[in-house]
Design a protein around this motif. Structure first.
Motif, short mmCIF file in Angstrom:
data_model
loop_
_atom_site.label_atom_id
_atom_site.label_comp_id
_atom_site.label_asym_id
_atom_site.label_seq_id
_atom_site.Cartn_x
_atom_site.Cartn_y
_atom_site.Cartn_z
N VAL A 99 60.13 -42.06 2.85
CA VAL A 99 58.98 -41.20 2.59
C VAL A 99 57.99 -41.96 1.72
CG1 VAL A 99 58.20 -39.05 1.57
CG2 VAL A 99 60.35 -39.11 2.82
N LYS A 100 58.54 -42.65 0.73
CA LYS A 100 57.70 -43.44 -0.16
C LYS A 100 56.96 -44.52 0.64
CE LYS A 100 58.94 -44.40 -4.88
NZ LYS A 100 60.19 -44.89 -5.49
N ILE A 101 57.70 -45.19 1.51
CA ILE A 101 57.07 -46.25 2.29
C ILE A 101 55.93 -45.69 3.13
CG2 ILE A 101 57.40 -47.85 4.21
CD1 ILE A 101 60.16 -48.38 3.18
N SER A 102 56.20 -44.59 3.79
CA SER A 102 55.17 -44.06 4.67
C SER A 102 53.98 -43.61 3.84
CB SER A 102 55.72 -42.94 5.53
OG SER A 102 55.41 -41.70 4.99
N GLN A 103 54.25 -43.11 2.62
CA GLN A 103 53.15 -42.66 1.77
C GLN A 103 52.33 -43.82 1.25
OE1 GLN A 103 54.46 -40.18 -1.38
NE2 GLN A 103 54.25 -38.39 -0.10
N MET A 104 53.04 -44.88 0.87
CA MET A 104 52.36 -46.05 0.38
C MET A 104 51.31 -46.50 1.38
SD MET A 104 55.08 -48.47 -1.40
CE MET A 104 55.11 -49.65 -0.08
N HIS A 105 51.76 -46.50 2.64
CA HIS A 105 50.85 -47.01 3.66
C HIS A 105 49.77 -46.00 3.99
CE1 HIS A 105 52.71 -50.86 4.57
NE2 HIS A 105 53.73 -50.28 3.97
N THR A 106 50.12 -44.72 3.88
CA THR A 106 49.09 -43.71 4.10
C THR A 106 48.01 -43.87 3.04
OG1 THR A 106 50.86 -42.27 4.73
CG2 THR A 106 48.72 -41.27 4.52
N GLU A 107 48.46 -44.11 1.80
CA GLU A 107 47.49 -44.24 0.72
C GLU A 107 46.61 -45.46 0.91
OE1 GLU A 107 49.88 -43.92 -2.78
OE2 GLU A 107 50.30 -41.83 -2.27
N GLU A 108 47.22 -46.53 1.39
CA GLU A 108 46.41 -47.72 1.65
C GLU A 108 45.35 -47.42 2.70
OE1 GLU A 108 48.88 -50.98 2.79
OE2 GLU A 108 49.85 -50.96 0.83
N LEU A 109 45.76 -46.67 3.71
CA LEU A 109 44.83 -46.40 4.79
C LEU A 109 43.76 -45.39 4.38
CD1 LEU A 109 47.35 -46.13 7.74
CD2 LEU A 109 45.73 -47.98 7.33
N LEU A 110 44.20 -44.40 3.65
CA LEU A 110 43.27 -43.33 3.28
C LEU A 110 43.08 -43.36 1.78
CD1 LEU A 110 45.26 -40.50 5.04
CD2 LEU A 110 43.35 -41.69 6.07
N GLU A 111 42.46 -44.41 1.29
CA GLU A 111 42.39 -44.59 -0.15
C GLU A 111 41.79 -43.38 -0.86
OE1 GLU A 111 41.14 -48.48 -2.05
OE2 GLU A 111 41.50 -48.93 0.07
N HIS A 112 40.83 -42.76 -0.20
CA HIS A 112 40.17 -41.65 -0.89
C HIS A 112 40.85 -40.32 -0.66
CE1 HIS A 112 37.18 -44.52 -1.89
NE2 HIS A 112 37.06 -44.84 -0.61
N ASN A 113 41.87 -40.35 0.10
CA ASN A 113 42.52 -39.11 0.46
C ASN A 113 44.03 -39.25 0.36
OD1 ASN A 113 42.84 -36.57 1.32
ND2 ASN A 113 42.18 -36.92 3.44
N PRO A 114 44.53 -39.49 -0.84
CA PRO A 114 45.95 -39.78 -0.95
C PRO A 114 46.83 -38.61 -0.55
CG PRO A 114 44.96 -39.46 -3.12
CD PRO A 114 43.85 -39.40 -2.13
#
Ligand code: ADP
Ligand code: MG
Length: 492
Positions: A99-114
């Protein structure tokens, strides 16, 4: 390649990091949980996954993105193989936090929308069987404690099979021998077979039980022949008390395996050892099977399992939710139960995705969020209770309300329903409206007749009876009616 556990874990983390950008997030969370690198040999990486479901799904859909991800870290790897390891399950604390991994990458992709912060939840899905080493490299499968007779939800379609399994578990080798269970994919055969094995072990802890799929049996045999260890293999099989062979349909066409199996069967049978078999079809339809084996399969008890009815499907979903410690609304459970009709495995798959969705977004699954998953699964089918669904449903109270939902479902207009046409789909829609008005709105036959274009009390009564009868006979029709009632907010 020599790596310690820590290095492997961090390598796996990086690989999953690549993977999460390549496949849908919900799929990633559903299937790559508690996975790990089992070993790396020359140009092959073996990845261990906790369940057979995960194995099948990854093998079917995600092997090539997985391989790409592996190669991004280790360009020399040419093959990625999967292996089911049920024990992963018990050590989930140790596994990579996907879950952390997928979130890390989501955050990278959507920097303004963590993505929202979330806490770790204990997650439980059905582990498959563990591979264990029995004798000199001959592997077999052990029973999975998750499959028990007492967590098998019994319905009319599985009652007989369940009763036969219970009888065998009480008196192995005496009640029915062999016990032969057949039925389509994902309907609970493996669950029943393993559940029976577990129940026997509970009652008779000293009994030696071997559970094996017929493919595994064949592979063991081939391997043993290659290693000149056929004697040992024979000894193993002839020294057991209960032999459970899953999916015997795969024995067809495999001449040598059949002969070996035939001898094993005879020896065990003669000394009253229990044999339990499953197959996707009854013995007489296993056309490629040697006649003598086929007839032996018919010596004992033959029972089938079929897709459970709607009520049982709901009960199964409730029980799986309870196992996993999650709560879904009745509405969502019924929606899933209505729309998944092919197998319990698929039912579990949808539930699994609902859970993954919840963990990803932290929003409780609703019909709206699960609808698209179901639509993808049932490409050619109407999804009942979703298309016209928008927000919390209001309960239908009038005949018009009912007509507004039933009409479009059968592609007929309100005018058609009120009119005199005897075209088949119009008559069906009209009768269904009458039935629902009677059943759920508690209107009298007279009143319904009045509201539906001035029809006779006896006409309405006759139509309602016909619907009732058809629902008893036709599972699909019943499903449609119940789906419509669900959509009308009339099923609680
Ligand atoms: P099959 O061997 O017939 O293909 P499985 O036994 O693997 O099917 O069943 C698929 C999944 O559905 C398993 O996870 C099993 O636990 C579950 N399942 C099937 N039938 C039932 C039931 N009646 N009650 C509870 N779980 C069920
Ligand atoms: Mg099976």
């Amino acid at each position: 390649m020599l790596m310690d556990e820590k290095e492997l874990k961090s390598l796996w983390k990086n690989i999953l990091g690549h993977l999460t950008t390549k496949i849908p997030k919900s799929q990633f969370l559903t299937w790559f949980r508690t996975t790990e690198i089992a070993e790396i040999n020359d140009n092959t990486m073996v990845v261990a996954v906790p369940t057979e479901i995960a194995f099948n799904n990854i093998a079917e859909k995600f092997l090539s993105p997985l391989k790409e991800s592996v190669q991004e870290e280790l360009p020399l790897i040419e093959h990625v193989r999967l292996l089911v390891d049920g024990s992963l399950y018990l050590q989930k604390k140790r596994s990579v936090d996907i879950v952390k991994i997928s979130q890390m990458h989501t955050e990278e992709l959507l920097e303004h929308n963590p993505a929202p912060q979330r806490e770790e939840r204990v997650y439980d899905d059905t582990p498959a069987v563990t591979e264990v080493l029995l004798i000199d490299g001959i592997t077999s499968k052990v029973l999975n404690p998750k499959y028990r007779l007492d967590n098998f939800v019994v319905g009319p379609e599985t009652q007989l099979a369940y009763a036969a399994c219970s009888a065998v578990a009480r008196a192995p080798g005496e009640a029915y021998n062999p016990l032969f269970i057949y039925g389509g994919v994902g309907l609970g055969k493996t669950h029943l077979l393993q559940g029976t094995g577990n129940e026997i072990l509970k009652r008779y802890p000293k009994k030696r039980i071997v559970y094996v799929t017929s493919e595994k049996f064949m592979n063991e045999l081939i391997e043993a022949i290659g290693n000149h260890k056929t004697e040992q293999l024979r000894k193993k099989y002839r020294n057991i008390d209960v032999l459970i062979v899953d999916d015997v349909q795969f024995l067809a066409q495999k001449q040598q395996t059949q002969i070996e199996f035939f001898h094993t069967f005879n020896e065990l049978y003669q000394v009253k050892k229990q044999i339990i078999l499953s197959s996707d079809r009854p013995p007489k339809e296993l056309s490629q099977l040697e006649a003598r084996l086929q007839s032996r399969f018919e010596w004992g008890m033959i029972v089938d399992v079929q897709m459970p009815d709607f009520e049982t499907r709901c009960a199964i979903l409730h029980s799986k939710c309870q196992d996993r410690g999650i709560i879904l609304s009745n509405e969502v459970i019924e929606f899933i139960a209505h729309n998944v009709q092919s197998s319990i495995r698929e039912l579990e798959g949808v539930l699994q995705q609902a859970i993954a969705q919840y963990e990803l977004t932290h929003v409780t699954p609703t019909i709206k969020t699960i609808g698209p998953t179901l639509m993808k699964l049932n490409k050619n089918q109407r999804i009942v209770g979703y298309n016209s669904y928008s927000g919390p449903r209001t309960k239908a109270t009038t005949v018009e309300d009912v007509m507004n939902v039933v009409g479009p479902f059968y592609h007929v207009t309100g005018e058609d329903i009120l009119g005199e046409t005897r075209k088949k789909e119009i008559v069906t829609a009209r009768s269904v409206v009458m039935y629902i008005a009677k059943q759920d709105l508690s209107m009298t036959f007279e009143r319904i007749g009045e509201l539906l274009g001035g029809r006779l009390h006896s006409t309405v009564m006759h139509a309602c009876n016909k619907v009732e009868k058809a629902m008893k006979k036709d599972e699909n029709f019943k499903r449609d009616i119940n789906g419509l009632r669900l959509e009308l907010g009339l099923l609680s």
